[in-house]
Structures are given as structure tokens and as C-alpha cells.
Design a protein around this motif. Structure first.
Motif, PDB file in Angstrom:
ATOM      1  N   GLY A 280      -9.372  26.432 -18.070  1.00  0.00           N
ATOM      2  CA  GLY A 280      -8.911  26.457 -16.551  1.00  0.00           C
ATOM      3  C   GLY A 280      -9.909  26.518 -15.774  1.00  0.00           C
ATOM      4  O   GLY A 280      -9.843  25.732 -14.397  1.00  0.00           O
ATOM      5  N   ASP A 281     -10.964  27.268 -15.770  1.00  0.00           N
ATOM      6  CA  ASP A 281     -12.226  27.088 -14.749  1.00  0.00           C
ATOM      7  C   ASP A 281     -12.962  25.821 -14.554  1.00  0.00           C
ATOM      8  O   ASP A 281     -13.268  25.389 -13.533  1.00  0.00           O
ATOM      9  CB  ASP A 281     -13.306  28.087 -15.255  1.00  0.00           C
ATOM     10  CG  ASP A 281     -12.686  29.467 -15.523  1.00  0.00           C
ATOM     11  OD1 ASP A 281     -11.757  30.106 -14.692  1.00  0.00           O
ATOM     12  OD2 ASP A 281     -13.139  30.358 -16.578  1.00  0.00           O
ATOM     13  N   SER A 282     -12.933  25.022 -15.766  1.00  0.00           N
ATOM     14  CA  SER A 282     -13.499  23.842 -15.402  1.00  0.00           C
ATOM     15  C   SER A 282     -12.711  22.953 -14.983  1.00  0.00           C
ATOM     16  O   SER A 282     -13.079  22.007 -14.137  1.00  0.00           O
ATOM     17  CB  SER A 282     -13.785  23.328 -16.912  1.00  0.00           C
ATOM     18  OG  SER A 282     -12.703  23.353 -17.900  1.00  0.00           O
ATOM     19  N   PHE A 283     -11.213  23.112 -15.021  1.00  0.00           N
ATOM     20  CA  PHE A 283     -10.278  22.570 -14.159  1.00  0.00           C
ATOM     21  C   PHE A 283     -10.477  22.652 -12.679  1.00  0.00           C
ATOM     22  O   PHE A 283     -10.793  21.861 -11.939  1.00  0.00           O
ATOM     23  CB  PHE A 283      -8.680  22.706 -14.376  1.00  0.00           C
ATOM     24  CG  PHE A 283      -7.816  22.190 -13.517  1.00  0.00           C
ATOM     25  CD1 PHE A 283      -7.296  20.720 -13.934  1.00  0.00           C
ATOM     26  CD2 PHE A 283      -7.236  22.933 -12.555  1.00  0.00           C
ATOM     27  CE1 PHE A 283      -6.354  20.275 -12.923  1.00  0.00           C
ATOM     28  CE2 PHE A 283      -6.346  22.287 -11.626  1.00  0.00           C
ATOM     29  CZ  PHE A 283      -5.826  21.128 -12.080  1.00  0.00           C
ATOM     30  N   GLY A 284     -10.667  23.970 -12.335  1.00  0.00           N
ATOM     31  CA  GLY A 284     -10.907  24.320 -10.856  1.00  0.00           C
ATOM     32  C   GLY A 284     -12.330  23.973 -10.418  1.00  0.00           C
ATOM     33  O   GLY A 284     -12.331  23.047  -9.191  1.00  0.00           O
ATOM     34  N   GLY A 285     -13.485  23.730 -11.168  1.00  0.00           N
ATOM     35  CA  GLY A 285     -14.637  23.230 -10.951  1.00  0.00           C
ATOM     36  C   GLY A 285     -14.469  21.579 -10.702  1.00  0.00           C
ATOM     37  O   GLY A 285     -14.956  21.255  -9.643  1.00  0.00           O
ATOM     38  N   ALA A 306      -9.600  15.671 -16.546  1.00  0.00           N
ATOM     39  CA  ALA A 306     -10.551  15.057 -17.649  1.00  0.00           C
ATOM     40  C   ALA A 306     -11.873  16.275 -18.072  1.00  0.00           C
ATOM     41  O   ALA A 306     -12.170  16.049 -18.973  1.00  0.00           O
ATOM     42  CB  ALA A 306     -11.250  13.721 -16.963  1.00  0.00           C
ATOM     43  N   ALA A 307     -12.188  16.562 -16.632  1.00  0.00           N
ATOM     44  CA  ALA A 307     -13.455  17.669 -16.883  1.00  0.00           C
ATOM     45  C   ALA A 307     -12.869  18.830 -17.686  1.00  0.00           C
ATOM     46  O   ALA A 307     -13.886  19.271 -18.547  1.00  0.00           O
ATOM     47  CB  ALA A 307     -13.823  18.036 -15.413  1.00  0.00           C
ATOM     48  N   ARG A 320     -20.499  22.318 -20.012  1.00  0.00           N
ATOM     49  CA  ARG A 320     -21.650  21.533 -20.110  1.00  0.00           C
ATOM     50  C   ARG A 320     -21.475  19.967 -20.116  1.00  0.00           C
ATOM     51  O   ARG A 320     -22.019  19.545 -21.173  1.00  0.00           O
ATOM     52  CB  ARG A 320     -22.579  21.954 -21.247  1.00  0.00           C
ATOM     53  CG  ARG A 320     -22.665  23.618 -21.464  1.00  0.00           C
ATOM     54  CD  ARG A 320     -23.557  24.151 -22.562  1.00  0.00           C
ATOM     55  NE  ARG A 320     -23.684  25.454 -22.645  1.00  0.00           N
ATOM     56  CZ  ARG A 320     -24.743  26.324 -22.240  1.00  0.00           C
ATOM     57  NH1 ARG A 320     -25.669  25.452 -22.053  1.00  0.00           N
ATOM     58  NH2 ARG A 320     -24.750  27.547 -22.175  1.00  0.00           N
ATOM     59  N   VAL A 321     -20.767  19.560 -19.112  1.00  0.00           N
ATOM     60  CA  VAL A 321     -20.628  18.109 -19.235  1.00  0.00           C
ATOM     61  C   VAL A 321     -21.159  17.490 -17.792  1.00  0.00           C
ATOM     62  O   VAL A 321     -21.244  18.372 -16.844  1.00  0.00           O
ATOM     63  CB  VAL A 321     -19.183  17.821 -19.307  1.00  0.00           C
ATOM     64  CG1 VAL A 321     -18.698  18.146 -20.731  1.00  0.00           C
ATOM     65  CG2 VAL A 321     -18.434  18.456 -18.316  1.00  0.00           C
TER      66      VAL A 321
END
Length: 340
Positions: A280-285, A306-307, A320-321
Motif C-alpha cells: 500500500g505504501d508503494s501505491f501511495g508513493g 503498477a508501482a 526498489r524499482v
């Protein structure tokens, strides 16, 4: 473009190797992670000027957390030093029909015992144009509710965009306490991020026709959820992640973005999960990056989903993408073929 400031707790993560159960062997992997810290790392990976604010002890474990963030390109210059301990969480990764387990040991951490006077928000927000926090941070105690309120007020006074991931955690506070605190804090928020359960748990707003544990999501019901949230608080955007949990190992993953006029749904990904913590954090970022870059709503939600889909393939809390990797997946290349 200014910098993004995130505020919250970073914890020491202790996890058995691979998919071992707790103490199936005598080794635990030590890494760091936490909601707002994970967002800052994502943004730094995408080339944004991202700063993370917290309070950490001045001992070796606290310094380890600082060093982990610094190594990912995050600005750590506003981290306050003091207190006695870093919060810990123990993670046992699930597989197949065995769910993951998180055990928290965060009482009396440095950030939980922080005081409002520890943070000079006018100085912290110099050169910033975006502020992000989650509902986990005010859940740590009444002092953190006040610190978040002061941060949000200072951010709005300086004209920053404020985003918040509701991130309800029942182990930290009751629904009643969450509703009282988040109702006040959300008055400052422009961009609200939630999952399929948060709106119900915090504000009693539920998508009709969904059975989360049974693996059934009524996507159309979330149009109503987003509209009600925006109508109640005046959010410019509401983003909702949509996870259909087929098992601990396999999920369907999508998202929706409401911009006050229309709702855009992303494509749905079938995920075979390596590590879902931080998804969920990567979605927010990804969403913050997309909105800051002026992407249209459909493009923005595709980038964010996608992130976060890629994050599920990465060990640890941090995503780490790169932007190029996200754009490749968002553009339709989900083959996973070897890149030569």
C-alpha cells in the motif's frame, strides 16, 4: 518542483528467512521499514526530493535506520534524535492458505514518546510543496495526534498539498478513537488514500456487495465510497486500492482514483507474492509521483497500481524499482521476461 516531506515511525523489522515460521530456525533477518518511510523511499527512487521526519534514538540501532534511509537517497536531515528505543515488528510471511503474521513491539519507542516541541514544522517545510502522513502515526498516542495536527496546519499555511493514507490498525486504537482523530485531521487533507476496508473501519463508509474475506469486491461500490469521502472532507482526490485475496501467495490487485468528477479504474494484475508488506505504501508513493507530474487520472492510477504490483515482487518494506520499470509494466508488458 519542491520536496515531499513524510512523517511517521520507522521500525526495525525482524523476520525469519524465506517462509520459515517464527523460530523454525534460529535466524532473523534485520531490515527497516514503516509506512511513511516506505513512501519516501519510493519517491526517492523515482527521482523526487523526498525527506522523512521522525524521532530516533542516538544509539547504533537508531543510526542504522537513518543509514538505511540515507542509502536509498532519502533526506534525513530533519530526523530528531532522542529517546531510548526503536519500535520493532516481527514478520512471519505467509504462503498459500497460511496468512502472514505481524507482531508489534513498539511501545515507548522514541517517536511514540515524542513531544510537539520536538518538531519545527516551519523549518522542516522550507522548500517543500507536499506533506504525507498515514493514520498509523496518530494512532500511536494523543501526543502524535497533536503533532500531526500541527504538521498539517503548518503545511496548509505554507500552501503544501497534504496526502494521507488512512491505514487503520486495530491493534493500535479503536474505531471510535480513529474516527475522532482522523475526522479532525482529514479536514487538512487534499489527497486521501485507502484500501477496501479503511473507509468502513474509520468512517463507517462501506462498499455494498463486497466480501473481502471471501475474495469478492464490488468495484462499482467504491465509486460511492470515494464520493462520500470527498463530499464529507473536500478531498480533491480519493484513491482506493482493491485487493482480492485468493490466498496468501496469490492476489488480484487493482485501484481506483476519483478526482471529484469521475472514477478511473486501473487494469487488474494477478500477483504471485514475494513480500506484500509495503504494498500500500508503494501505491501511495506511485500516486504522489504521478499527481505531482501532472498525469491524467487514468494514467496516474495505472502508474500507482503498477508501482505497487512490482513491490509485491521485492523483499523488504522498501520498493526498489525505477520509473522506467513502472512505466514498462503500466504500458502493458507484464511478461516478466529476462531483460538482456
Amino acid at each position: 518542483m519542491g520536496k515531499v516531506v513524510t512523517f511517521g515511525e520507522i521500525m526495525l523489522r525482524l523476520a525469519p528467512n524465506g517462509y520459515y515460521r517464527f523460530f523454525q530456525n534460529d535466524q532473523l533477518q534485520a531490515t527497516f521499514g514503516g509506512g511513511e518511510a516506505n513512501v519516501a523511499v519510493s519517491l526517492a527512487n523515482f527521482g523526487e526530493d523526498a525527506a522523512f521526519v521522525t524521532k530516533l534514538p542516538a544509539h547504533a540501532i537508531g543510526q542504522g535506520a537513518v543509514n538505511a534511509l540515507r542509502a536509498m537517497g532519502v533526506d534525513v536531515s530533519h530526523i530528531v534524535r532522542g529517546g531510548d528505543r526503536v519500535g520493532i515488528y516481527y514478520l512471519e510471511k505467509g504462503a498459500s492458505q497460511r496468512g502472514s503474521v505481524c507482531i508489534y513491539d513498539r511501545a515507548h519507542s522514541a517517536i511514540q514518546e515524542a513531544k510537539p516541541e520536538d518538531f519545527d514544522w516551519n523549518r522542516i517545510f522550507e522548500g517543500a510543496d507536499w506533506f504525507h502522513f498515514t493514520g498509523i502515526t496518530p494512532a500511536l498516542g494523543p501526543n502524535l495526534v497533536e503533532i500531526c495536527r500541527q504538521a498539517c496546519a503548518a503545511a496548509k499555511e505554507r500552501g503544501l498539498t497534504v496526502s494521507c493514507d488512512l491505514n487503520y490498525r486495530g491493534k493500535l486504537w479503536t474505531r471510535e478513537a480513529a474516527r475522532e482523530a482522523m475526522t479532525a485531521l482529514c479536514r487538512y487533507v487534499d489527497v486521501c488514500i485507502a484500501n477496501e476496508e479503511d473507509a468502513k473501519d474509520v468512517f463507517g463508509i462501506e462498499a455494498e456487495g463486497s466480501d473481502i474475506t471471501g475474495g469478492k469486491l464490488n468495484k462499482e461500490g467504491y465509486r460511492s465510497v470515494a464520493g462520500q469521502l470527498a463530499g464529507r472532507f473536500g478531498f480533491s482526490h480519493v484513491a482506493i486500492t482493491l485487493r482480492t485475496s485468493l490466498s496468501a501467495s496469490d492476489n488480484n490487485w487493482a485501484g481506483m482514483l476519483y478526482d471529484g468528477k469521475e472514477s478511473c479504474f486501473s487494469r487488474e494484475y494477478r500477483l504471485h507474492i514475494v513480500d506484500r508488506v509495503g504494498g500500500g505504501d508503494s501505491f501511495g508513493g506511485g500516486l504522489i509521483y504521478a499527481l505531482r507530474r501532472g498525469m491524467a487520472p487514468q494514467e496516474a492510477i495505472e502508474f500507482a497500481v503498477a508501482a505497487s504490483a512490482l513491490k509485491h515482487s521485492v523483499e523488504g518494506d522498501f520498493n526498489r524499482v525505477s520509473v522506467a520499470e513502472v512505466e514498462k509494466l503500466a504500458g502493458g508488458d507484464a511478461s516478466g521476461r529476462v531483460q538482456r
